[in-house]
Design a protein around this motif. Sequence first.
Motif, PDB file in Angstrom:
ATOM      1  N   SER A  12      -4.482  -3.799  -7.822  1.00 30.22           N
ATOM      2  CA  SER A  12      -4.292  -3.482  -6.414  1.00 30.22           C
ATOM      3  C   SER A  12      -5.042  -4.454  -5.500  1.00 30.22           C
ATOM      4  O   SER A  12      -4.446  -5.130  -4.669  1.00 30.22           O
ATOM      5  CB  SER A  12      -4.767  -2.053  -6.169  1.00 30.22           C
ATOM      6  N   ILE A  61      -0.294  -4.187 -12.584  1.00 34.71           N
ATOM      7  CA  ILE A  61      -0.493  -5.099 -11.443  1.00 34.71           C
ATOM      8  C   ILE A  61      -1.698  -4.552 -10.681  1.00 34.71           C
ATOM      9  O   ILE A  61      -1.698  -3.394 -10.271  1.00 34.71           O
ATOM     10  CB  ILE A  61       0.744  -5.112 -10.519  1.00 34.71           C
ATOM     11  N   ASP A 118      -4.641  -1.333 -15.004  1.00 36.38           N
ATOM     12  CA  ASP A 118      -3.503  -1.639 -14.133  1.00 36.38           C
ATOM     13  C   ASP A 118      -2.570  -2.623 -14.812  1.00 36.38           C
ATOM     14  O   ASP A 118      -3.037  -3.545 -15.494  1.00 36.38           O
ATOM     15  CB  ASP A 118      -3.998  -2.364 -12.866  1.00 36.38           C
ATOM     16  N   SER A 174       1.327   1.412 -10.919  1.00 37.60           N
ATOM     17  CA  SER A 174       1.676   1.859  -9.561  1.00 37.60           C
ATOM     18  C   SER A 174       2.605   0.897  -8.822  1.00 37.60           C
ATOM     19  O   SER A 174       3.488   1.324  -8.087  1.00 37.60           O
ATOM     20  CB  SER A 174       0.397   2.028  -8.732  1.00 37.60           C
ATOM     21  N   THR A 183      -2.214   8.967  -8.051  1.00 38.47           N
ATOM     22  CA  THR A 183      -3.458   9.733  -8.066  1.00 38.47           C
ATOM     23  C   THR A 183      -3.237  11.027  -8.845  1.00 38.47           C
ATOM     24  O   THR A 183      -4.065  11.418  -9.684  1.00 38.47           O
ATOM     25  CB  THR A 183      -3.892  10.046  -6.611  1.00 38.47           C
ATOM     26  N   ASN A 202       2.392  11.144  -6.948  1.00 38.34           N
ATOM     27  CA  ASN A 202       1.857   9.787  -6.786  1.00 38.34           C
ATOM     28  C   ASN A 202       0.965   9.450  -7.982  1.00 38.34           C
ATOM     29  O   ASN A 202       0.738  10.290  -8.860  1.00 38.34           O
ATOM     30  CB  ASN A 202       1.093   9.633  -5.467  1.00 38.34           C
ATOM     31  N   GLU A 207      -9.770  -2.130 -11.551  1.00 30.57           N
ATOM     32  CA  GLU A 207      -8.901  -0.947 -11.451  1.00 30.57           C
ATOM     33  C   GLU A 207      -8.986  -0.361 -10.039  1.00 30.57           C
ATOM     34  O   GLU A 207     -10.015  -0.473  -9.362  1.00 30.57           O
ATOM     35  CB  GLU A 207      -9.329   0.072 -12.512  1.00 30.57           C
ATOM     36  N   HIS A 238       7.340   5.137  -4.373  1.00 29.92           N
ATOM     37  CA  HIS A 238       7.301   4.955  -2.914  1.00 29.92           C
ATOM     38  C   HIS A 238       6.665   3.629  -2.503  1.00 29.92           C
ATOM     39  O   HIS A 238       6.494   3.387  -1.313  1.00 29.92           O
ATOM     40  CB  HIS A 238       6.594   6.135  -2.223  1.00 29.92           C
ATOM     41  N   LYS A 239       6.322   2.786  -3.465  1.00 32.31           N
ATOM     42  CA  LYS A 239       5.842   1.454  -3.078  1.00 32.31           C
ATOM     43  C   LYS A 239       7.042   0.496  -3.040  1.00 32.31           C
ATOM     44  O   LYS A 239       7.777   0.452  -2.072  1.00 32.31           O
ATOM     45  CB  LYS A 239       4.767   0.966  -4.044  1.00 32.31           C
ATOM     46  N   SER A 259       0.815  -1.228   0.000  1.00 30.81           N
ATOM     47  CA  SER A 259       0.000   0.000   0.000  1.00 30.81           C
ATOM     48  C   SER A 259       0.841   1.268   0.000  1.00 30.81           C
ATOM     49  O   SER A 259       0.626   2.158  -0.817  1.00 30.81           O
ATOM     50  CB  SER A 259      -0.942   0.026   1.205  1.00 30.81           C
TER      51      SER A 259
HETATM   52  C1  LIG Z   1      -3.072   0.192  -8.849  1.00 27.66           C
HETATM   53  C2  LIG Z   1      -3.009   1.467  -8.049  1.00 27.66           C
HETATM   54  N1  LIG Z   1      -3.279   2.632  -8.653  1.00 27.66           N
HETATM   55  C3  LIG Z   1      -3.210   3.798  -7.993  1.00 27.66           C
HETATM   56  C4  LIG Z   1      -2.858   3.837  -6.657  1.00 27.66           C
HETATM   57  C5  LIG Z   1      -2.822   5.160  -5.958  1.00 27.66           C
HETATM   58  O1  LIG Z   1      -1.551   5.425  -5.440  1.00 27.66           O
HETATM   59  P1  LIG Z   1      -1.294   6.749  -4.604  1.00 27.66           P
HETATM   60  O2  LIG Z   1      -2.196   6.683  -3.399  1.00 27.66           O
HETATM   61  O3  LIG Z   1       0.146   6.696  -4.230  1.00 27.66           O
HETATM   62  O4  LIG Z   1      -1.646   7.902  -5.467  1.00 27.66           O
HETATM   63  C6  LIG Z   1      -2.592   2.648  -5.977  1.00 27.66           C
HETATM   64  C7  LIG Z   1      -2.253   2.657  -4.544  1.00 27.66           C
HETATM   65  O5  LIG Z   1      -2.250   1.661  -3.869  1.00 27.66           O
HETATM   66  C8  LIG Z   1      -2.670   1.432  -6.702  1.00 27.66           C
HETATM   67  O6  LIG Z   1      -2.420   0.256  -6.106  1.00 27.66           O
END
Ligand SMILES: Cc1ncc(COP(=O)(O)O)c(C=O)c1O
Length: 381
Positions: A164, A162, A160, A191, A85, A83, A109, A214-215, A25
């Motif tokens: 989430s 990968i 995606d 991400s 987002t 990030n 997604e 940052h992941k 996360s």
């Molecule tokens: C597939 C995916 N997209 C987008 C995000 C959003 O990442 P962030 O909160 O760093 O913007 C995440 C975060 O877990 C993610 O797993």
Amino acid sequence: MIFDLEDVASAWELDPEFIHLNHGSFGAVPTVVLAEQHTWQKRMHTNPSAYFRRDVFPAIADARRAVSQFLGAGDDGLGFVRNSTEAINTVLSSHRLQPGDEILIFDQEYQAVTMAVGRAARLAGAQVIEIAVSLHESDVQILEQVRSRITSRTRMLVFDHITSATARIMPVAQLVNLCREQSIVSVVDASHVPGVLDPRISELKPDYWFGNLHKWLCAPVAAGVLYVAPEHRESFQPLITSWFDALGFPTAQDMLGTVDYSAWLCAPRAIEFFGEFGFDRVRAANNARAVYGQQVVAQALGLDADALRDYGLPMTLVPLERTGDHEAAGAMSAHIALTHGIEAAITDFGGQLFIRISGQLYNRAEDYHALAAALVRTREL
Ligand SMILES: Cc1ncc(COP(=O)(O)O)c(C=O)c1O
């Protein structure tokens, strides 16, 4: 069970009151990278004028090029964002949808990305077409599903690499190729990719691609990257207009006004940190942990091995025999943290809850046994 690179665990200084099994996360920053961040922050606070007027932007350009090379995007393929987002919002505000356009997205997604897509579509008078993908749907079926939803109005596919909530790999190259064949803009949410897979972005040739540093790369929080294909760079508009606007992509992305830029600056140190062990070795070591965790948890819960998949990632999934939504998943994660001292990711997809198990070099076998015991206890509630 002893995992490869267990002696590296001390490279992180994580809160010893908790067992940390949710690397996926928010990542976690090794001490050497954190030290580098503190050095940059100290420079910023001890001489703000030198930092902002002379030092920081040349250093950001160097860091950006190093990350771009590392991810196979050449020297100038990637711009920094804070990030994912921010990245998807940047893409959607720069590459405007038109009334009547259709934008395809999978139901797997990341939901905040889906929300951003939904808002952009509403503002433009475009339509979002959500494609339902079952948990273990094959790559061939996924491609067929996309093909069957393409119309003359389809403009964009957001997906995606990968996922989430379900920690699976999507057929990224085939989906990008399909988009190119059909003149559809491909937007890859990668991400979880930096530090896990070698995306070779210039060879993949997506229209837009973004990932978090940052992941799994373990850069400090607020380090992300956005790739923009050469044909979109001239018309590209950053989300934040500032002093570097006229310089265009990617340099315009470097300037957000007066903010703490240290997370971006530390990305090369994070690359160096894992590079010392070798990314393939780290990936195998983390996958071994995640798979071990998956087996231990599934066995403790008496689950059928058929329900389990290994995509070679540092995250694995185990379905829980519980229904629930995003809120229920959050409540269960909080319960496991506060009652059992384990930071774990309970995810939801299709009305069902899952445990997504992360493996990072700081995890040991006993962490997964503790998680399994906690899940058994939670099931009894
Ligand atoms: C597939 C995916 N997209 C987008 C995000 C959003 O990442 P962030 O909160 O760093 O913007 C995440 C975060 O877990 C993610 O797993």
